[in-house]
Write a protein that holds these residues in place. Structure first.
Motif, short mmCIF file in Angstrom:
data_model
loop_
_atom_site.label_atom_id
_atom_site.label_comp_id
_atom_site.label_asym_id
_atom_site.label_seq_id
_atom_site.Cartn_x
_atom_site.Cartn_y
_atom_site.Cartn_z
N GLY A 49 42.21 20.34 49.63
CA GLY A 49 41.35 19.85 50.07
C GLY A 49 41.21 21.22 50.36
N ILE A 50 41.87 22.28 49.99
CA ILE A 50 42.46 23.77 49.54
C ILE A 50 40.96 24.20 48.72
CG2 ILE A 50 42.69 25.91 49.44
CD1 ILE A 50 45.60 24.51 50.01
N PRO A 51 39.86 25.05 49.53
CA PRO A 51 39.17 25.54 48.67
C PRO A 51 39.16 25.90 47.57
CG PRO A 51 37.62 25.46 50.54
CD PRO A 51 39.55 25.18 50.43
N LEU A 52 39.27 25.86 46.05
CA LEU A 52 39.47 26.46 45.24
C LEU A 52 38.22 27.77 44.40
CD1 LEU A 52 41.22 23.42 43.35
CD2 LEU A 52 42.19 24.69 45.25
N VAL A 53 39.09 29.22 43.93
CA VAL A 53 38.07 29.90 43.94
C VAL A 53 38.98 30.45 42.26
CG1 VAL A 53 36.27 31.69 43.76
CG2 VAL A 53 36.80 30.54 45.69
N PHE A 54 38.37 30.47 40.87
CA PHE A 54 38.86 30.23 39.74
C PHE A 54 38.84 32.73 39.65
CE2 PHE A 54 37.78 33.15 35.41
CZ PHE A 54 38.98 32.03 34.71
N GLY A 55 39.52 32.64 39.27
CA GLY A 55 40.10 34.32 38.47
C GLY A 55 40.73 35.00 37.94
N SER A 56 39.51 35.33 37.00
CA SER A 56 40.21 36.00 36.05
C SER A 56 41.04 37.31 35.54
CB SER A 56 39.09 36.05 35.09
OG SER A 56 38.43 37.22 35.51
N ASP A 57 41.24 37.55 37.47
CA ASP A 57 41.80 38.95 36.98
C ASP A 57 41.43 39.64 36.27
OD1 ASP A 57 43.29 40.84 38.72
OD2 ASP A 57 45.02 39.64 38.72
N ALA A 58 40.44 39.87 35.64
CA ALA A 58 40.18 40.76 33.97
C ALA A 58 39.85 42.45 34.48
CB ALA A 58 38.60 40.46 34.23
N HIS A 59 40.64 43.06 33.93
CA HIS A 59 40.91 44.74 34.23
C HIS A 59 40.24 45.23 32.97
CE1 HIS A 59 43.63 43.51 37.45
NE2 HIS A 59 44.36 44.88 37.60
N SER A 60 39.57 44.32 32.07
CA SER A 60 39.01 44.87 31.18
C SER A 60 38.01 43.50 31.17
CB SER A 60 39.37 44.44 29.54
OG SER A 60 39.98 43.44 29.06
N VAL A 61 36.02 43.74 29.91
CA VAL A 61 35.68 43.46 29.75
C VAL A 61 36.53 41.92 28.19
CG1 VAL A 61 33.38 42.98 28.17
CG2 VAL A 61 33.55 44.63 29.36
N ASN A 62 37.44 42.59 27.91
CA ASN A 62 37.50 41.37 27.44
C ASN A 62 38.75 40.25 27.66
OD1 ASN A 62 39.05 40.61 24.09
ND2 ASN A 62 40.89 41.29 25.03
N GLY A 63 39.22 40.85 29.25
CA GLY A 63 39.75 39.25 29.55
C GLY A 63 38.64 38.85 30.28
N LEU A 64 38.15 38.87 30.80
CA LEU A 64 36.80 38.34 31.45
C LEU A 64 36.85 36.74 31.41
CD1 LEU A 64 34.90 38.75 34.20
CD2 LEU A 64 32.80 39.16 32.09
N HIS A 65 36.66 36.00 32.23
CA HIS A 65 36.50 35.09 32.25
C HIS A 65 37.69 34.33 31.07
CE1 HIS A 65 32.91 35.75 33.90
NE2 HIS A 65 32.13 35.42 32.98
N LYS A 66 38.26 34.94 30.89
CA LYS A 66 40.08 34.17 30.24
C LYS A 66 41.40 33.11 30.79
CE LYS A 66 42.88 36.49 26.32
NZ LYS A 66 42.87 37.74 26.24
N ASP B 97 36.05 50.37 30.78
CA ASP B 97 35.26 49.07 30.03
C ASP B 97 33.56 49.00 31.38
OD1 ASP B 97 36.28 48.53 27.92
OD2 ASP B 97 37.05 47.06 28.55
N SER B 98 32.38 49.20 31.73
CA SER B 98 31.70 50.22 32.56
C SER B 98 31.21 48.54 33.15
CB SER B 98 30.40 50.22 31.87
OG SER B 98 29.35 49.39 30.85
N THR B 99 31.18 48.37 34.21
CA THR B 99 31.02 47.36 35.40
C THR B 99 29.64 46.25 34.60
OG1 THR B 99 31.52 48.79 37.01
CG2 THR B 99 30.88 46.46 37.77
N GLU B 100 28.43 47.47 34.25
CA GLU B 100 27.72 46.77 33.22
C GLU B 100 27.94 45.73 32.61
OE1 GLU B 100 22.95 47.51 33.04
OE2 GLU B 100 24.20 49.10 33.09
N LEU B 101 28.76 46.15 31.73
CA LEU B 101 29.68 45.61 30.63
C LEU B 101 30.09 44.02 31.14
CD1 LEU B 101 31.03 47.44 27.95
CD2 LEU B 101 28.76 46.62 27.86
N TYR B 102 30.87 43.79 32.51
CA TYR B 102 31.06 42.46 33.08
C TYR B 102 30.43 42.20 33.21
CZ TYR B 102 35.99 44.92 33.43
OH TYR B 102 37.14 45.56 33.15
N ILE B 103 29.18 41.93 33.84
CA ILE B 103 27.73 41.66 34.42
C ILE B 103 27.13 40.85 32.78
CG2 ILE B 103 25.82 41.52 35.47
CD1 ILE B 103 26.58 43.93 36.95
N LYS B 104 27.13 41.14 32.07
CA LYS B 104 26.12 40.86 30.38
C LYS B 104 27.32 39.71 30.20
CE LYS B 104 23.72 44.92 29.64
NZ LYS B 104 23.29 46.44 28.75
N LYS B 105 28.79 40.47 29.89
CA LYS B 105 29.12 39.63 29.20
C LYS B 105 29.07 38.11 30.15
CE LYS B 105 33.68 37.72 27.69
NZ LYS B 105 35.40 38.10 27.44
#
Length: 266
Positions: A239-256, A18-26
Motif C-alpha cells: 500500500g505504498i504510494p507509487l510515483v513514476f519518475g523518469s529521472d530525465a536529465h534531457s527532453v529525450n529522456g522524459l517519460h522514458k 534543454d530548456s525547461t519549457e521544452l520538457y513541459i511541451k513534450k
C-alpha cells in the motif's frame, strides 16, 4: 492521471541545457497531466562534493532563479498541465542539521520533493555511489567488498528514512536500489532481497512514497528499474504510494520507460 514525478532541468550541472519549457511541451504532447521538476538541491555549504567533477547539485546562487522560473511556468501552463515545483534533496550522513535548516527555509515554497541517497560515508570519507563504475570500485574497496558497499547503501537509506529533517522533510524516497547501477560492471551476484524488502517495509511504516524510477533501464550496466519490477509489485501490495519518475536529465529522456512500469501504478 499520467504523472512523472522526477524531472531535472538545465539547472542540473551534470545534465543537458534543454530548456525547461521544452520538457513541459513534450509532457503535454505525451498526455501527461502532472509533472514535478525535482532539480538536485544545492549541497550543504560545508560539505565537499566528492565527485571528480563536483557537479552533484545546482549551485546555491541558482536556486532563486530555478524557483522563479518554475513558478512562472506553472502559471503560464496552468490550463494545460499541473506543474509542481520540487527538489531532489540529498541525505548525507552527518549533515542532517544543515539539511533540516535548508528545508526549513525552502520547504514552504515547494510542491514536491524527493529524498535520495547518493553519498556514502566510510571512515569520514564520502563516495558518490552512482558517479561511475570506477568510483564504485573505489567505494567497494574502501568497504572491503561489493556486498558491504550494498549493505552500507541500505543502512544509509534506513538512516534517511528515520532522519529528523524537520517538518518539510521530503516524503518520497528516490531510486532506492540505485546501488544496482553498476551491477553488470562489477559482475557479482549480490542477494539484497531482504534489504530491499526491509527498506520498503520501513517506508510503509513511516508513510513514505516510492519513486518508481525508470532511469536504470537506460544504464547499460544496470538495465532494470529502481527498484526492479518485482519490488514495485511488493511495494504496491504494502500500500505504498507509487510515483513514476523518469529521472530525465534531457527532453529525450522524459517519460522514458513509462510503458514498462505504468501497469504497476494503478
Amino acid at each position: 492521471m499520467k504523472r512523472d514525478g522526477h524531472i531535472h532541468t538545465p539547472y542540473c550541472p551534470h545534465g543537458t541545457k534543454d530548456s525547461t519549457e521544452l520538457y513541459i511541451k513534450k509532457a503535454i504532447k505525451s498526455g501527461f497531466t502532472d509533472i514535478s521538476f525535482t532539480e538536485h538541491a544545492p549541497l550543504p555549504a560545508n560539505f565537499t562534493d566528492p565527485t571528480p567533477d563536483q557537479d552533484s547539485g545546482m549551485s546555491a546562487t541558482q536556486l532563486t532563479a530555478y524557483i522563479d522560473e518554475i513558478t512562472y511556468l506553472k502559471h503560464v501552463y496552468k490550463k494545460d498541465i499541473r506543474i509542481r515545483l520540487g527538489l531532489e534533496v540529498d541525505y548525507i550522513e552527518g549533515y542532517e542539521k544543515e539539511t533540516a535548516l535548508f528545508l526549513d527555509e525552502i520547504g514552504p515554497l515547494l510542491d514536491d520533493a524527493i529524498l535520495s541517497v547518493h553519498f556514502l560515508k566510510i571512515n569520514n570519507q564520502y563516495f558518490c555511489a552512482d558517479f561511475s563504475k570506477e568510483v564504485f570500485a573505489e567505494l567497494a574497496a574502501a568497504c572491503g567488498s561489493v556486498e558491504r558497499a550494498y549493505q552500507l547503501y541500505y543502512d544509509t537509506l534506513e538512516k534517511s528514512i528515520y532522519a529528523d529533517l524537520g517538518k518539510f522533510k521530503p516524503t518520497r524516497i528516490g531510486h532506492p536500489t540505485l546501488i544496482h547501477k553498476f551491477q553488470k560492471a562489477h559482475g557479482e551476484k549480490i542477494d539484497d532481497d531482504n534489504q530491499i524488502r526491509h527498506i520498503l517495509q520501513l517506508m510503509k511504516k513511516t508513510g513514505m512514497e516510492l519513486d518508481v524510477n525508470g532511469a536504470g533501464y537506460s544504464k547499460p550496466e544496470c538495465l532494470e528499474a529502481y527498484p526492479p519490477l518485482a519490488y514495485i509489485e511488493f511495494a504496491k501490495s504494502l500500500g505504498i504510494p507509487l510515483v513514476f519518475g523518469s529521472d530525465a536529465h534531457s527532453v529525450n529522456g522524459l517519460h522514458k520507460h513509462y510503458d514498462k512500469i505504468y501497469t504497476y501504478l494503478s
